[in-house]
Write an enzyme that holds these catalytic residues in place. Structure first.
Site, mmCIF file in Angstrom:
data_model
loop_
_atom_site.group_PDB
_atom_site.id
_atom_site.type_symbol
_atom_site.label_atom_id
_atom_site.label_comp_id
_atom_site.label_asym_id
_atom_site.label_seq_id
_atom_site.Cartn_x
_atom_site.Cartn_y
_atom_site.Cartn_z
ATOM 1 N N HIS A 169 0.853 -1.193 0.000
ATOM 2 C CA HIS A 169 0.000 0.000 0.000
ATOM 3 C C HIS A 169 0.888 1.242 0.000
ATOM 4 O O HIS A 169 1.629 1.481 0.938
ATOM 5 C CB HIS A 169 -0.925 0.002 1.217
ATOM 6 C CG HIS A 169 -1.908 -1.134 1.191
ATOM 7 N ND1 HIS A 169 -2.697 -1.472 2.251
ATOM 8 C CD2 HIS A 169 -2.225 -2.011 0.217
ATOM 9 C CE1 HIS A 169 -3.455 -2.509 1.933
ATOM 10 N NE2 HIS A 169 -3.173 -2.851 0.698
ATOM 11 N N GLN A 181 -5.049 -6.770 -0.749
ATOM 12 C CA GLN A 181 -5.544 -7.327 -2.025
ATOM 13 C C GLN A 181 -6.928 -6.781 -2.406
ATOM 14 O O GLN A 181 -7.313 -5.731 -1.953
ATOM 15 C CB GLN A 181 -5.550 -8.866 -2.012
ATOM 16 C CG GLN A 181 -4.171 -9.502 -1.974
ATOM 17 C CD GLN A 181 -3.578 -9.570 -0.590
ATOM 18 O OE1 GLN A 181 -4.251 -9.933 0.347
ATOM 19 N NE2 GLN A 181 -2.321 -9.222 -0.453
HETATM 20 P P1 IMP Z 1 0.064 -14.673 -2.871
HETATM 21 O O1 IMP Z 1 -0.903 -13.849 -2.123
HETATM 22 O O2 IMP Z 1 1.481 -14.158 -2.797
HETATM 23 O O3 IMP Z 1 -0.023 -16.124 -2.511
HETATM 24 O O4 IMP Z 1 -0.310 -14.595 -4.426
HETATM 25 C C1 IMP Z 1 -1.518 -15.142 -4.932
HETATM 26 C C2 IMP Z 1 -2.065 -14.277 -6.060
HETATM 27 O O5 IMP Z 1 -2.500 -13.048 -5.539
HETATM 28 C C3 IMP Z 1 -1.057 -13.942 -7.159
HETATM 29 O O6 IMP Z 1 -1.734 -13.856 -8.379
HETATM 30 C C4 IMP Z 1 -0.550 -12.571 -6.740
HETATM 31 O O7 IMP Z 1 -0.066 -11.836 -7.845
HETATM 32 C C5 IMP Z 1 -1.824 -11.977 -6.191
HETATM 33 N N1 IMP Z 1 -1.577 -10.938 -5.183
HETATM 34 C C6 IMP Z 1 -1.243 -11.102 -3.886
HETATM 35 N N2 IMP Z 1 -1.134 -9.935 -3.264
HETATM 36 C C7 IMP Z 1 -1.425 -8.995 -4.165
HETATM 37 C C8 IMP Z 1 -1.518 -7.568 -4.095
HETATM 38 O O8 IMP Z 1 -1.330 -6.929 -3.057
HETATM 39 N N3 IMP Z 1 -1.861 -6.957 -5.260
HETATM 40 C C9 IMP Z 1 -2.130 -7.627 -6.407
HETATM 41 N N4 IMP Z 1 -2.058 -8.946 -6.508
HETATM 42 C C10 IMP Z 1 -1.713 -9.626 -5.392
#
Ligand code: IMP
Length: 437
Positions: free
Chosen positions: A45, A234
């Site tokens: 953020h 997210q």
């Molecule tokens: P993880 O949360 O790192 O396990 O990622 C899982 C999915 O969520 C992937 O496609 C990441 O690119 C997406 N993702 C996780 N956090 C973010 C964020 O803050 N912004 C955008 N995409 C996110």
């Protein structure tokens, strides 16, 4: 009930620019604190204050406002390395947050082995062309361990048996990593020993911070009439139970989780602020129906909008505003007020919006279980507005094209009982137009 909780959530695939809106809400003076309730250091953020920019991965987005308390709730997975680095960075910017940052003793602790497992799992999935494109911050493995009741909590680091528990978990992880190596050829990245040392050092620093029952503390604040802003990491489309599974993150990013993730009755939740961009972006694997298929145009959006990950630096895919997905996200979240960000960013003579999906010949009525089943999108085209609206702060100065675009969005959401309350036209806090009260 004296105080209340307002929640800020992303309504797309994350990266909607929530940091800026949270910062503005906090500056209004209506809240005494800001609380993170889900996710971990996968989030990024960005907040700006004059010439100072800070990207918070775990520290809630009030770091640059001295009078704001910062809470990390039970539902968060805390990576001590990332957290202590952020605190250090904030200190360098002139903000010592250590006295106003409260970390839940029930939040879960991300170990140095979780990112390794994340990489191993991605390696394994990539063989079947199914990698999720995670941020490699160990989020999936940490939440998996949490649900399997074997992870450590932040509170555990203060207990006498911490070393023993940590050893047990890292041995378990070592066995898993061996399995990924033997069966799937996963090679451990270099520097694992240094990572462990860095992690142990960070745990020592974490011990000196305020680790306590954050849930009780927030309830106390509410009891004396203070209001708290809850910030989701997210976006709704990445919610583990409601997004395009398995191309999702591993926690619930929907606002209802503010109640569970902070340990506060849902009856305290008042406004649900949803954040969108005037277009859509996505990082990681999985289908993205509204994606702009023209590479040059997509790249121009990426450059103009600074669309590369604040956590991983990856370029984000860019798509048109997807109203079909947005309606789904609003229906799930109960959002009543919307921030429309980056409305100044527009490339080309025309813009499109996606209003529906088709699968084969069928026009979909419901949001599909799998976005990969969408074979075509239904779109509307409108005149673009170029760079005309950058930095505009008054509604009366908005270009007719952008005005038409915003009114179109409002019409498309008319039955959902939401209103657009502010429109962002640039990075700075003041680059905002108050829209509907
Ligand atoms: P993880 O949360 O790192 O396990 O990622 C899982 C999915 O969520 C992937 O496609 C990441 O690119 C997406 N993702 C996780 N956090 C973010 C964020 O803050 N912004 C955008 N995409 C996110």
């Amino acid at each position: 009930m004296k105080g209340f909780i307002d929640v800020v959530v992303g309504l797309q695939w994350g990266d909607e620019g929530k940091g800026k809106n949270i910062d503005a809400l906090l500056a209004s003076g209506d809240y005494s604190g800001v609380a993170r309730f889900n996710g971990g250091a996968n989030a990024g953020h960005t907040i700006k204050l004059g010439d100072k920019t800070f990207v918070g991965h775990l520290v809630p987005s009030g770091g640059l406002q001295e009078n704001i308390e910062l809470f990390i709730g039970n539902g968060v997975v805390v990576d001590p390395v990332s957290l202590t680095k952020e605190i250090f960075e904030l200190k360098g910017l002139g903000f010592d947050v250590s006295e106003r940052l409260y970390i839940s003793n029930r939040a879960k602790l991300v170990s140095y082995t979780h990112p390794l497992l994340d990489a191993a799992e991605e390696h394994y999935k990539s063989k079947g062309g199914k990698s999720v494109g995670t941020t490699l911050r160990g989020i999936g493995p940490a939440y998996a361990d949490s649900r399997a009741r074997r992870i450590l909590t932040v509170g555990d680091i203060l207990a006498a048996d911490f070393e023993e528990k940590e050893k047990e978990l890292s041995q378990y992880h070592a066995n898993l990593l061996l399995m990924y190596k033997d069966k799937y050829g996963f090679e451990m990245p270099a520097g694992a020993e240094e990572k462990k040392k860095e992690w142990l050092d960070a745990v020592e620093k974490l011990k000196k911070l305020k680790i306590l029952d954050v849930s009780a503390l927030i309830r106390e604040r509410l009891q004396i009439g203070k209001n708290i802003l809850a910030e989701a990491a997210q976006g709704a489309m990445l919610d583990v139970d409601h997004g395009d599974y398995p191309n999702v993150t591993s926690s619930n990013s929907l606002p209802a989780n503010a109640s569970l993730g902070l340990g506060v009755p849902h009856t305290y939740l008042r406004n649900i602020y949803g954040v969108i961009k005037a277009y859509t972006t996505k990082v990681g694997g999985g289908a993205f129906p509204s994606r702009i298929r023209d590479e040059v145009l997509e790249k121009a959006f990426q450059d103009a909008g600074g669309e590369y990950g604040s956590t991983t630096g990856r370029r984000r895919m860019v798509g048109w505003l997807d109203i079909f997905a947005l309606r789904y996200a609003i229906a799930l979240s109960g959002v009543n007020k919307i921030f429309l960000n980056k409305a100044d960013i527009c490339i080309g003579e025309k813009v499109k919006v996606v209003t529906g999906y088709k699968s084969g010949n069928k026009v979909l009525k419901e949001f599909p279980l799998h976005l990969k089943d969408v074979t075509e999108t239904i779109t509307e085209e409108m005149p673009g507005w170029g760079e005309k609206n950058y930095g505009v702060t008054e509604k009366s100065k908005v270009s007719p094209e952008l005005l038409k675009y915003i009114n179109y969005i409002i019409d498309m959401l008319a039955d959902l009982d939401v209103k657009i309350i502010a429109v962002g036209t640039g990075r700075e806090r003041e680059h905002t137009i108050a829209w509907d009260k």
